[in-house]
Motif scaffolding. Sequence first.
Motif, PDB file in Angstrom:
ATOM      1  N   LYS A 145       0.839  -1.201   0.000  1.00 14.53           N
ATOM      2  CA  LYS A 145       0.000   0.000   0.000  1.00 14.53           C
ATOM      3  C   LYS A 145       0.874   1.252   0.000  1.00 14.53           C
ATOM      4  CE  LYS A 145      -3.856  -2.215   2.446  1.00 14.53           C
ATOM      5  NZ  LYS A 145      -4.730  -2.190   3.653  1.00 14.53           N
ATOM      6  N   THR A 146       0.274   2.376  -0.392  1.00  8.91           N
ATOM      7  CA  THR A 146       1.006   3.639  -0.380  1.00  8.91           C
ATOM      8  C   THR A 146       1.282   4.068   1.057  1.00  8.91           C
ATOM      9  OG1 THR A 146      -1.074   4.882  -0.485  1.00  8.91           O
ATOM     10  CG2 THR A 146       0.035   4.405  -2.569  1.00  8.91           C
ATOM     11  N   PHE A 147       2.339   4.852   1.229  1.00  9.23           N
ATOM     12  CA  PHE A 147       2.708   5.326   2.570  1.00  9.23           C
ATOM     13  C   PHE A 147       2.928   6.833   2.613  1.00  9.23           C
ATOM     14  CE2 PHE A 147       6.454   3.715   0.346  1.00  9.23           C
ATOM     15  CZ  PHE A 147       7.293   4.814   0.330  1.00  9.23           C
ATOM     16  N   HIS A 148       3.041   7.472   1.447  1.00 13.70           N
ATOM     17  CA  HIS A 148       3.279   8.919   1.435  1.00 13.70           C
ATOM     18  C   HIS A 148       2.055   9.700   1.898  1.00 13.70           C
ATOM     19  CE1 HIS A 148       0.985   8.500  -2.279  1.00 13.70           C
ATOM     20  NE2 HIS A 148       0.790   9.806  -2.253  1.00 13.70           N
ATOM     21  N   ASP A 149       0.890   9.058   1.861  1.00 11.53           N
ATOM     22  CA  ASP A 149      -0.367   9.704   2.204  1.00 11.53           C
ATOM     23  C   ASP A 149      -0.904   9.229   3.554  1.00 11.53           C
ATOM     24  OD1 ASP A 149      -0.831   7.140   1.350  1.00 11.53           O
ATOM     25  OD2 ASP A 149      -2.422   7.638  -0.065  1.00 11.53           O
ATOM     26  N   ALA A 209       3.328  -3.068  -9.042  1.00  7.98           N
ATOM     27  CA  ALA A 209       2.073  -3.700  -8.634  1.00  7.98           C
ATOM     28  C   ALA A 209       2.086  -5.201  -8.904  1.00  7.98           C
ATOM     29  CB  ALA A 209       0.896  -3.047  -9.360  1.00  7.98           C
ATOM     30  N   GLN A 210       2.959  -5.644  -9.824  1.00  3.95           N
ATOM     31  CA  GLN A 210       3.014  -7.059 -10.183  1.00  3.95           C
ATOM     32  C   GLN A 210       4.092  -7.807  -9.409  1.00  3.95           C
ATOM     33  OE1 GLN A 210       0.707  -8.356 -12.264  1.00  3.95           O
ATOM     34  NE2 GLN A 210      -0.170  -6.289 -12.307  1.00  3.95           N
ATOM     35  N   ASN A 211       5.227  -7.151  -9.157  1.00  9.39           N
ATOM     36  CA  ASN A 211       6.336  -7.833  -8.474  1.00  9.39           C
ATOM     37  C   ASN A 211       7.121  -6.793  -7.679  1.00  9.39           C
ATOM     38  OD1 ASN A 211       8.499  -9.384  -7.634  1.00  9.39           O
ATOM     39  ND2 ASN A 211       8.776 -10.395  -9.602  1.00  9.39           N
ATOM     40  N   LEU A 212       6.583  -6.436  -6.526  1.00  9.87           N
ATOM     41  CA  LEU A 212       7.169  -5.365  -5.733  1.00  9.87           C
ATOM     42  C   LEU A 212       8.547  -5.735  -5.205  1.00  9.87           C
ATOM     43  CD1 LEU A 212       6.672  -2.517  -4.683  1.00  9.87           C
ATOM     44  CD2 LEU A 212       5.525  -3.496  -2.681  1.00  9.87           C
ATOM     45  N   THR A 213       8.756  -6.985  -4.872  1.00  6.25           N
ATOM     46  CA  THR A 213      10.062  -7.406  -4.353  1.00  6.25           C
ATOM     47  C   THR A 213      11.151  -7.204  -5.401  1.00  6.25           C
ATOM     48  OG1 THR A 213       9.061  -9.031  -2.872  1.00  6.25           O
ATOM     49  CG2 THR A 213      11.384  -9.339  -3.434  1.00  6.25           C
TER      50      THR A 213
END
Length: 516
Positions: free
Chosen positions: A64-68, A349-353
């Motif tokens: 999930k986003t964290f800047h917001d 979104a498909q492969n964050l790692t």
Amino acid sequence: MALLDAYTQPLTAVQVAYLLRRATFGPTPDQIKSLTGQTAAQVIAKLLANQPTPAPPLDLATSKTFHDQPFDTVNAGKFEGYIKFWWANLMLNQPVSLLEKMTLFWSNHFVTNDSTVNDYRYMYRYNALLRQNALGNFKAFAVAITQDPAMLRFLNGNQNVVGTANENYGRELQELFTIGRNGGYTENDVRAAAKVLTGWVDTGYRDVTNAAISSSFKSTRHDTTDKTFSATYQNTVIKGRSSATAGLDELNDLLDMILGNVETPRNICRKIYRWFVNSDITDTVETNFIQPLADLFRKNNFDIKPVLTALFQSQHFFDAALPGAVIKSPTDLVVGTFRLWGLQAPDQAQNLTAFYQIGNYIYARIKEQQQDLLNPPTVFGWTAYYQTGYYQQWINSTTLGLRGFFGDSLTTNALKLNGQPVIDVLTRAKTLSDPTDPAKLVNDLTAQLLAVPIDQTQKDFLTDTILLNSIPRYEWASEWNDYVKTPTDAAKKQAVQMKLTSFLQYIFRMAEYQVV
């Protein structure tokens, strides 16, 4: 021939590669192929086309986003890193576009750094502001950056209050961001500008309960007196105001006054020229290129795109003496090398790692070579863009070895990103005009890898001594054909792969590979 006249001939592959090395973080082979034969005007139109706003970085733990979100004290360092990895991957995956190179330019111009600001949400917002305005209108950009929460923190604008004006931003706005150090502004102009700028504050700094960050103008903190400037600005008086819009009204007056000085567009155009073309600004270039470019900047109401259009399609830009005049920045070196070999980061979104693995590696190499993203060492930016010698500052006793180590790490296949080696030299060799001929192979690869041509003596040395290690040239054809016939034979594969690996390691350490 006027230096700013348009270059109208169809571009060769060499010219396309040169243009993309300067205007982006390096071309991919497919981009060179698809753009060869087009005119500079056609390529520039693509480079300046509007780009979609990139999806923000995600938290690896939650996707999930964290800047917001409210400030996270525990994960602050990790999130700061994610933003840098994210930006590195935007550079790596860039299309034919000036946006990322210009975003980095403005990061070196309207400088803040995360060491001082110390809120990752502020730094994300700052980066978003840079890319939003990177190709827009300079005055609107300056108005926005003045109110940016990160800038208010970095240069103490949030401490600038009537009666105890803080002069930091008022000084740097003139010295570094607009008219320049030789623009003729006075200490009184700094003091007067500081008074104009009183009243701005940021909100939400490191707030662990509130996600909102912003800036606003507080009229009770504003100096409402008239502000008188020097003869440099035609003794302009900015009328003091006390309304709720006083801060923005006076800021607009201040920037109109500064932009009205003939030295301001010259200073901005010089910085753009040094970033993209050459640090050496001769009297001829100043008179016949910088000044007309500055006039164009002013004529177009300080829109940035017309300046870049004129610069990149000029006769001067395509002067044969200019390729190789710029030493690659760490970002150009690392990202450009990856792009040349076709590496792309996956969709986060498909492969964050895997996305962060690649971004982390790029950022680590850039940082150790002394170009820490979002963290220039001083308000002047990175030393290679303001110190005597300019780009030469990228090469020193520490970074030279690290640049070589970077090339070595790619060629041994020990490094794997997203499960794959970065460089597959055997696959690349198969795409060349005649990989059975070592001289043609060297000619093709040096043309792809080096920004400046090398002479036949150098090519012969690379062929006979570096690639072949003094074996007769005809033996290469036999070794190559044996490998192609039985590619699963480890010994035959190793016979050609080791030679190509040694060749690439040597190329990556050549002076000609360090320039663009």
